[in-house]
Design a protein around this motif. Structure first.
Motif: not given
Length: 342
Positions: A165-175, A279-295
């Protein structure tokens, strides 16, 4: 102040150019005699300068077949490497000077290469990873079935989904598309294993669908969104400073495996709507971790290779978060209750 020792090997002809580079990034460096045709230089670098030193070394000497650079963390340095205005090295005049906020948050951040090294192991899709996810989901499912909170917490601690999950945020940040694909593949495979583990448990044990530990995984409130955002930022801060133990608390707070296990349990028992809510709760958590992670990565000064790409990916995650939050708010306003029904 945390410091790094960087050891560099390269042909003797490049020594003058290397000394000029080191002088811009380090107050202490020395040359060593080693057997063979290469020269060895060692330098002590404040952690905040490691990123830019490695970038310049790569740009200047990366094409040389014999060039090598090693980075290691130092436990202590005497005389100490101070973090103050007097010890500050000049910045590249072609770059925008960092803001006070960026300097504050990037002070103890690992370099991008160190972040890659720390997360690389968690992105490998191996049998041990899939087995650990499956076992953690089984433990979580059985713990939720019997309302044993301690068992559920134990399942969250051993679950390895936070790394991808953090790998997704890191990859998005550095491209970095390669890391992004690996993280997405590993996360998708692990998530599928967790759901199937829940389905398997449902075939062998009976459970009350209204058990609080299970029912809570089908309910999403606005406070859950705030919690997931805060935990995503805390997880990135801990990860980027190398404090892996701090991630345990984030694993417990942002539950990725229990919603997947609950979804499998409900789906395996024929409660498809309740499974969709989990599944909806998982999607919310996953999305929030990536938004907060990239920022948070951006706030720490992690350098994107392409701002347009990073901004576009962040916009997609933010847009998805807006849709999910709107869905939560709409059901609350219309008093429709939880997504899942029994």
């Amino acid at each position: 102040m945390t410091a790094r020792i960087v050891e560099i090997y390269l042909p003797e002809a490049e020594a003058p150019a290397l000394e000029a580079v080191l002088a811009r990034h380090s107050r202490r460096f020395w040359r060593e005699v080693v057997p063979g045709p290469l020269e060895k230089y060692s330098c002590i670098v404040q952690q905040r300068y490691t990123e830019r030193l490695l970038d310049e070394l790569e740009a200047r000497f990366g094409a040389l077949p014999d060039f090598t650079a090693h980075v290691a963390r130092l436990e202590a340095v005497l005389p100490s490497v101070e973090e103050n205005a007097a010890s500050a090295l000049p910045l590249d005049p072609d770059l925008r000077p960092p803001t006070a906020l960026e300097r504050f948050f990037s002070r103890d951040r690992l370099s991008t290469d160190e972040l890659y090294a720390d997360i690389r192991e968690s992105l490998r899709l191996r049998p041990a990873y899939l087995l650990t996810v499956t076992l953690s989901a089984i433990i979580a499912a059985l713990g939720m079935r019997s309302s044993q909170t301690a068992v559920v917490i134990g399942a969250m601690v051993i679950a390895p989904l936070l790394g991808p999950t953090l790998g997704l945020a890191l990859a998005a940040t550095v491209g970095n598309a390669r890391i992004g694909r690996r993280a997405a593949t590993t996360l998708a495979a692990g998530s599928l294993c967790a759901i199937l583990a829940g389905v398997l448990v449902a075939q062998f044990v009976s459970f009350d669908p209204f058990t609080p530990e299970l029912l809570n995984r089908t309910l999403v409130q606005p406070a859950d969104v705030a919690l997931a955002l805060a935990c995503g930022a805390a997880g990135v801060l801990a990860f980027s400073q190398g404090a892996s133990l701090a991630l345990v608390g984030v694993m417990i707070a942002v539950a990725l495996v229990p919603p997947l296990a609950a979804a499998g349990l409900y789906a395996g028992a024929g409660y498809a709507a309740a499974g969709a809510s989990a599944i909806f709760l998982f999607a919310v958590n996953l999305t929030c971790v990536n938004v907060a992670g990239i920022l948070t990565f951006l706030l720490q000064g992690l350098p994107p290779k392409n701002w347009r790409l990073t901004g576009g990916i962040l916009s997609i995650w933010v847009g998805l978060l807006v849709l999910l939050t709107a869905s939560i708010a709409g059901r609350i306003v219309l008093d429709l209750g939880p997504l899942g029904t029994f």
